[in-house]
Design a protein around this motif. Structure first.
Motif: not given
Length: 413
Positions: A12-18, A26-30, A46-61
């Motif tokens: 339910t988050t956008a996976l920002d931060g540490d 992130r590491e499990l997905a990769r 699948y996360g939830r948008r928390e920043d209006p400027a964030a891309r809708g899809r991002t490649r992790l690996a």
């Protein structure tokens, strides 16, 4: 041979931060996308948008991507606020999974993500796996406010899951006490980045004193105060504390001020170093300067610190709670110590600092255990085996029938 899977990891988050949650996903997905067996799976977080400027899809690996769903305002929300958008998140998943994006297995991370994903997975007859990464009971013991219905909902999600993957044995036992059927529960711990956290590598400067290190998310959890008090009984050591506010805000932080006053009253202030919140890339550099890491929280320690310290070849003195009870092997990779007993901890530190051979042996065993048991490759393969148990056995194509002439030829040869 394992089939190629389409795996949905739901948050339910956008996976920002540490945070531990972000790093874990992130590491499990990769690792799931490219396990050591040579297979390739398609993993979507699948996360939830928390920043209006964030891309809708991002490649992790390769094979792994993050997709942000629209539900509520594009801003970080509290649990109470998120509960008002569970239906929106569920509807967004339904739309995604209605066509070619339908996954073979759904794995939710966090209790609200479980509420979202459980209903949709059951409606679409998709196997559903739940991980919690922290329970209401543990939050309450730390004095934190939790939603009044959280424990009941955590139990409901666990009962509705096909499999529940607990982060450690203590969490598995707590889930069973809550009413989640024991046969559904198995333990899959958090992993460690074996390339970033290693015994060899750059280190921060330090003086001549043997250094003890504390890394804490919350400086008020009790473990930091115990470490400062224990320093009285280990007069040769210094204590470096990472966590709390940013370094530039330390002077104005009331918790740091209170801990500093405590250190002065105990006459150990000259041996206590407050580093503030460190960027993640700096953490291995700090850990490599430590003779021991102290994980002394009485209730809910930071879940990754002990294993990351061990991966850097640093023995750990830990309270036997949470993940530490599993990861730190008493007398092999470190020592279990009682919570809130600074005299006992301090005397143990003093004794161990005089036993160089013991500490060196623990350091070697700690690094070996961290890099073997807690590698992301191993965690991913264990998770894939849990998924496989829920999936139908693939049909084996029948072998082509041999002709009568081929049989006669084989018999004559």
């Amino acid at each position: 041979m394992r089939r190629t899977l389409s795996i949905a990891l739901v948050s339910t988050t956008a996976l920002d931060g540490d945070s531990a949650h972000t790093i874990h996903l992130r590491e499990l997905a990769r690792a799931l996308a490219r396990p050591a067996t040579g297979e390739e799976h398609q993993v979507t977080v699948y996360g939830r948008r928390e920043d209006p400027a964030a891309r809708g899809r991002t490649r992790l690996a390769p094979g792994a991507a993050l997709v942000l769903l629209e539900a509520g305002p594009a801003a970080p929300l509290s649990d109470d606020e998120l509960l008002g958008h569970v239906r929106d998140l569920a509807d967004a998943l339904r739309r995604r999974w209605a066509g070619a994006a339908r996954p073979d297995v759904v794995h939710a991370h966090g209790w609200i993500a479980g509420l979202v994903a459980c209903t949709v997975a059951h409606e679409m007859d998709i196997p559903f796996v739940q991980s919690y990464e922290g329970l209401a009971a543990g939050e309450r013991r730390l004095g934190r406010e939790v939603h009044p219905a959280r424990m009941r909902l955590e139990t409901a999600v666990g009962r509705g899951a096909d499999t529940v993957l607990a982060a450690h044995t203590g969490e598995a036992n707590a889930l069973a006490r809550m009413g989640v059927p024991r046969p559904k529960i198995s333990v899959r711990p958090l992993g460690v980045d074996g390339e970033q956290f290693t015994p060899a590598g750059p280190a921060m400067p330090r003086g001549d004193r043997p250094r003890l290190v504390v890394v804490a998310r919350d400086l008020t959890d009790g473990g930091v105060a115990t470490a400062i008090q224990a320093l009285v009984h280990a007069p040769e050591a210094e204590l470096a504390i990472a966590g709390g506010p940013a370094r530039e805000d330390l002077e104005n932080d009331p918790v740091v001020h209170r801990l500093t006053i405590m250190a002065k009253e105990l006459h150990v202030a000259d041996r206590v170093i407050f580093l503030g919140r460190l960027p993640r890339r700096s953490l291995p550099k700090l850990l490599r300067t430590a003779r021991m890491t102290l994980c002394l929280s009485p209730y809910q320690p930071a879940p990754m610190v002990a294993v990351e310290s061990m991966a850097c070849g640093v023995p750990v003195l830990a309270t036997a709670v949470g993940a530490n009870a599993d990861s730190v092997l008493d007398g092999i990779t470190g020592m279990h110590v009682p919570a809130g007993r600074p005299v006992v901890v301090g005397r143990a530190i003093r004794r161990l600092l005089a036993e160089e051979t013991t500490l060196n042996g623990w350091a070697i065993a700690a690094a070996d255990r961290a890099h073997s048991r807690y590698s992301w490759t191993r965690i991913a393969n264990e998770t894939l085996r849990a998924y496989d148990k829920l999936l139908p056995v693939p049909e084996v194509e029948p072998a082509a029938e041999e002709t009568e002439d081929e049989l006669l030829t084989a018999l004559a040869s």
